[in-house]
Motif scaffolding. Structure first.
Motif: not given
Length: 621
Positions: A285-300
């Motif tokens: 899963l891409r768990i973006a909603q949980e803000s695990i990668f919050s602010g990680l604007n370099n994630l592809t």
């Protein structure tokens, strides 16, 4: 000039076989230097034209035909000792695009761990010359600009694929142990005069297993800084199956704890970390909603919907064809495709690699290999919360039909309870659905036609649905067997009795429900029919719309039509009358018209009436 070992890797045979060829003069241009055979780079593998005995052929085949890499995720071992499907062009595609942090989301057992270990071996600085593991691979033929990256980076590698525990405390202990092992791989840092004393003290705390939760969250960030200082080059960080402990946290009630830990853990490693060359993560899963990668604007993010890297996880048609030819079972291609093909990653048609290698290694016997590698929690969760509409769509999927669904790639496990329609997104990313047709929407989601990929996944749907009915007490195994046996024996009276028993036992375990509830319950029969019937519901036929129609796939079975009725607070006499009305409606509105038009003469008709936990079943031909 190459060694026997290098040529053995290139030709896919043993070192001993190449050495014997050199001794017997079968390879032109060979020479011996200091007791070691040297072979011209462009030498071709000799063809043995001798007439040999069956015994000799068998011995040679046993020696030279490589086994399949079942459960092997060690790249060095996989490519040297087993049949290896070359995925090294993943390295080229990455180096061409150079994203700082890449997340690959794919179903389990589609080669994620093996690919990540391949990246580690390729990029990692090592005392061993690891170039030898790539000289005969596709990446090596891509040119010096790609080879220049081989063995040039310090690497941090963690795999969370086995972090599956019932409590947060046990999970944290396991993560502490994994970090302890990874720090141990970099013991050279302890002897460096480039690191200050407090860094070595922290290193020893991790190494000795004494670090607390807060200290562990900073472990990736601090190790990357120390490696960068020591090697004067920022490391590559690889995290395999990052979401496995998160899935466990969801199902074992420590979700908030694991999410809070991972948020800080990954933030230090990947967000604004100047001591990072590249980062790789894999998961389902891409768990973006949980803000695990919050602010990680370099994630592809590279998901099953994206075209980039679409052929590097799982087997392509060409790769499967080569594998079948190598093991001399090309005649099994059609069966293998029906069972294990059908996935769509981006625009690439993909086979399930785990199932393919198990199928071939076990004598080409078609079974549900992939779905037996672990629990199918996703389907279990789906069945627990499925609405009437979703239940009906799941049964339609099981019959080979396509249904329309909105796919949101940011969906997470706990969003099922918030919106049951999210189940299609979860089923897709987990490998239980494919998207033959998709259309990107303005909000970033997709409107898709979804269907079951192949016979293996159809088998697990069927198994899980039946298991669900058995667990909630809706149907006993005895009743299920009666239904299957009566169909097989074409015993109409036994079939009528079994269906009546099924309905009676089903309703006895539920409070009163609306007609849609009973409709979904009856559709549960589809899980028991083993593809003997094509089930349709709420379709037009004759002068109206029937509730459920079962079209036999073989002429020896009867057609079945069911009309359902429901009313509150009815006694048994009134319920019998309502069941008769349902039965009469089948004839009055000619619901059997489509079956008769198909030339079907043997048609069973069921009028079924419900009131609370009571049921009445009436039937005729």
């Amino acid at each position: 000039m190459k060694t026997c070992k290098e040529k053995a890797l290139e030709w896919g045979i043993s070192d001993r076989s190449v050495n014997n060829m050199c001794k017997t003069g079968k390879i032109p241009g060979v020479m011996k230097e200091k007791g070691v055979w040297k072979i011209p780079d462009d030498a071709s593998r000799p063809v043995d034209k001798r007439v040999t005995s069956g015994k000799y052929i068998k011995r040679e085949l046993q020696e030279e035909i490589k086994p399949l890499p079942i459960g092997i995720s060690d790249y060095v071992r996989a490519q040297s000792e087993y049949y290896y499907v070359d995925k090294t062009l993943l390295i080229k595609e990455f180096l061409d695009q150079k994203p700082l942090v890449s997340l690959f989301t794919r179903p389990r057992r589609f080669g994620k761990t093996l690919n990540m270990d391949m990246l580690r071996v390729f990029f990692e600085i090592s005392e061993e010359n690891t170039a030898k593991y790539f000289v005969d691979k596709k990446i090596w033929r891509c040119g010096a600009e790609y080879r220049a990256h081989q063995g040039k980076y310090p690497v941090i590698f963690l795999t969370f694929k086995d972090v599956k525990f019932d409590t947060w405390e046990a999970t944290l202990d396991k993560i502490r142990g994994l970090l302890q092992e990874e720090y141990g791989r970099h013991r050279e840092l302890l002897t460096s005069d480039r690191l200050v004393e407090y860094e070595k003290e922290y290193f020893l705390k991790i190494l000795n297993g004494n670090a607390g939760e807060v200290e562990l969250t900073a472990s990736l960030e601090r190790l990357s800084k120390m490696l960068c200082t020591y090697y004067n080059r920022a490391p590559i960080i690889i995290i395999d199956e990052y979401d496995t402990p998160i899935q466990e946290g969801y199902s074992k009630d420590f979700y908030e704890e694991i999410i809070g830990f991972m948020r800080n853990f990954f933030s230090g490693a990947f967000k604004d970390n100047k001591n990072l060359s590249y980062g790789f993560l894999t998961g389902i899963l891409r768990i973006a909603q949980e803000s695990i990668f919050s602010g990680l604007n370099n994630l592809t993010v590279n998901s099953v919907m994206d075209e980039e890297y679409d052929n590097y996880f799982g087997f392509t048609e060409t790769e499967v064809q080569a594998l079948l030819e190598y093991y001399k079972v090309s005649e099994k291609k059609k069966e293998l495709r029906e069972w294990y093909d059908g996935y769509l990653f981006g625009n690439e048609d993909i086979y399930n690699p785990w199932s393919v290698i198990n199928y071939i290694s076990r004598g080409c016997i078609p079974q549900a290999y992939w779905v037996n590698t672990g629990k199918n929690e996703i389907l279990e969760d789906v069945l627990k919360i499925a609405t009437d509409d979703i239940t009906e769509k799941l049964y339609s999927l099981l019959q080979g039909e396509k249904v329309v669904a909105r796919i949101d790639q940011n969906v997470v496990y706990r969003s099922i309870a918030e919106d049951p329609a999210n189940i299609y997104s979860l089923l897709l990313v987990a490998g239980y659905l494919k998207t033959p047709k998709k259309e990107l929407q303005m909000d970033g989601s997709y409107l898709c036609e979804v269907s079951i990929p192949n016979r293996e996944i159809a088998a697990v749907y069927k198994t899980e649905i039946l298991s669900h009915l058995l667990q909630i007490g809706a149907i006993t195994r005895t009743t299920a067997n009666k239904i299957a046996e009566s169909l097989f024996a074409n015993d109409h009276s036994k079939l009528q009795k079994a269906i009546g028993e099924y309905m009676d036992k089903s309703i006895s375990f539920y409070d009163a429900g609306a007609e849609g509830f009973y409709h979904g319950l009856v559709l549960g029969l589809i899980a028991l029919m083993d593809n003997q019937y094509k089930i349709t519901s709420n379709r037009e036929s004759g002068d109206g719309r029937y509730d459920i129609s079962m079209f036999p796939r073989e002429a020896r079975y009867p057609g079945i039509i069911m009309e359902l009725k429901w009313q509150k607070d009815m006694d048994i006499e009134s319920l019998d009358v309502l069941a008769d009305e349902a039965l009469d409606q089948i004839d009055d509105r000619r619901y059997d018209a489509d079956m008769k038009n198909d030339g079907m003469k043997d048609i069973l008709k069921f009028g079924i009436a419900f009131s609370g936990k009571r049921v009445s079943v009436k039937t005729n031909r």
